[in-house]
Write a protein that holds these residues in place. Structure first.
Motif, PDB file in Angstrom:
ATOM      1  N   GLU A 154       0.818  -1.218   0.000  1.00  0.00           N
ATOM      2  CA  GLU A 154       0.000   0.000   0.000  1.00  0.00           C
ATOM      3  C   GLU A 154       0.850   1.267   0.000  1.00  0.00           C
ATOM      4  N   LYS A 204      -1.752   7.098  -4.873  1.00  0.00           N
ATOM      5  CA  LYS A 204      -2.870   7.328  -3.938  1.00  0.00           C
ATOM      6  C   LYS A 204      -3.032   8.816  -3.643  1.00  0.00           C
ATOM      7  N   LYS A 209      -6.792   3.756  -0.087  1.00  0.00           N
ATOM      8  CA  LYS A 209      -6.440   2.364  -0.367  1.00  0.00           C
ATOM      9  C   LYS A 209      -6.190   2.175  -1.856  1.00  0.00           C
TER      10      LYS A 209
END
Length: 422
Positions: A152, A161, A168
């Protein structure tokens, strides 16, 4: 008769508020005390959980009581007797323990990522079967948590992101398949080095025999597989060829199987740093296969492939766009397999790059006998200054120099891959 006036609503409301506050304070005190008790007696509670099944332990917690409650006193007390493993605590407090200990275990401690977890935090046999691991191989849940964290928050995904404005990147990661892919590559190395995939202990002398680098490719399922294994000298040559050819499609990984790599390293933001305390040495002081596997993953961070994840909706759109960009620029995705099988005429491609001036630095370095580290690594400042001065003075790669450079690269590449192919 009340000492307060019936008409004194302010005093009446004040008393109600105070009573409510007292009740909330009492409840908070109970919870705080329960948490403190659990923290102080974690070892004892684990002994209880180990000695009995969860059902029996729960029954003991809920049913074995020794209280001193009275009708006028709702507080609970703890008996001075300690012959019971639960210290004969009151039913009210035992309910708190049950809520904090066993219900929490039901939800999180006994399963993770869709598979069972034992009382010590290691993944169960169902996970090992799905991941293609030996039955008695021990992978700790904390390692999978670290894989998820790195997936992530690696540099690429973190930036994407931030750009997308989402928390997420992945809705789900298939941990069993991710571990399976990397364990298979790890086993390729072990089998290549020791001709024994069942080897479970490794001495310091064993560690010295392990390779210093690898090159990976992908199979038909887009899973990573080891294509080449390098000793120190060969890895040095692979780096030189890669740097000299505008990052030729080699996926190089520098491996570190030193004893230090099986210790707890410093915490690096975005870097894979598993808890090594859950992978101790063997009784004879040798290193376990699990610890060696973690050392491998430290060098080769386990990032899941696209077929092992479910992307968040926003990331799915970004990935589709990226795939289109790659298809529109196939020269950016040339693999060694394509080169060696003749699918790509790499020599002609290199000549095209050279004629356009993209390889001038490498060609000039070849003519002057300058080592590649002094061209492409941090110490190349003086070379860079010399090279640009030469170009300003009219230097240009000749056709003869281009041919010589390309032929040299192709000869070295063929020789290297022939020596190191798995």
């Amino acid at each position: 008769m009340s000492i307060f006036s019936i008409n004194d609503n302010s005093n009446y409301n004040s008393i109600l508020s105070q009573a409510k506050a007292n009740k909330e304070s009492k409840e908070n005190s109970k919870i705080s005390f329960a948490n403190a008790f659990l923290k102080q007696n974690a070892t004892k509670l684990n002994e209880i959980q180990s000695a009995n099944s969860q059902t029996l332990a729960r029954s003991e917690v809920l049913n074995s009581t020794n209280t001193t409650n009275t009708s006028n006193n709702t507080n609970f007390s703890i008996s001075s007797k300690t012959n019971s493993p639960n210290y004969n605590i009151s039913s009210e407090f035992k309910n708190s323990i049950y809520t904090l200990k066993y219900k929490q275990a039901d939800i999180s401690n006994n399963t993770a990522y869709g598979y069972s977890v034992d009382k010590d935090g290691y993944m169960g046999s169902d996970f090992n079967k799905a991941a293609g691991l030996p039955k008695d191989f021990k992978i700790h849940k904390s390692t999978l948590d670290e894989i998820e964290r790195v997936a992530e928050n690696n540099f690429y995904n973190a930036k994407i992101k931030e750009y997308l404005g989402v928390d997420k990147y992945y809705d789900n990661i298939d941990m069993a398949n991710t571990i399976k892919q990397y364990y298979n590559q790890f086993n390729q190395i072990i089998n290549h080095t020791f001709n024994d995939t069942n080897k479970t202990s490794f001495s310091k002398a064993d560690l010295e025999q392990l390779p210093k680098g690898l090159n990976y490719g992908r199979n038909d399922n887009q899973e990573k597989v080891v294509k080449n294994i390098f000793n120190a000298e060969q890895f040095h040559e692979a780096q030189a060829i890669k740097y000299s050819t505008m990052n030729l499609g080699m996926n190089l990984v520098k491996l570190d199987f030193s004893p230090q790599s099986m210790e707890q390293g410093p915490s690096l933001e975005g870097g894979f740093n598993p808890d090594m305390s859950v992978y101790p040495k063997n009784e004879d002081g040798s290193y376990s296969k699990e610890a060696l596997f973690m050392s491998f993953l430290k060098s080769y961070p386990p990032l899941p492939s696209s077929n092992q994840v479910v992307f968040s909706p926003e990331a799915k759109v970004r990935e589709a766009k990226f795939e289109q960009e790659m298809k529109a620029n196939p020269s950016f995705d040339i693999s060694l397999d394509d080169i060696m099988t003749g699918k790509v005429d790499f020599a002609s491609l290199l000549k095209g790059y050279a004629q356009d001036g993209w390889l001038d630095a490498g060609i000039y370095a070849m003519e002057k006998g300058v080592a590649w580290q002094n061209v492409y690594v941090g110490s190349g400042i003086s070379f860079d200054r010399e090279f640009h001065q030469a170009k300003a003075n009219g230097w240009k790669a000749s056709s003869q120099s281009i041919d010589s450079f390309v032929n040299n690269i192709m000869d070295r590449l063929n020789n290297l891959l022939g020596q190191t192919r798995v």
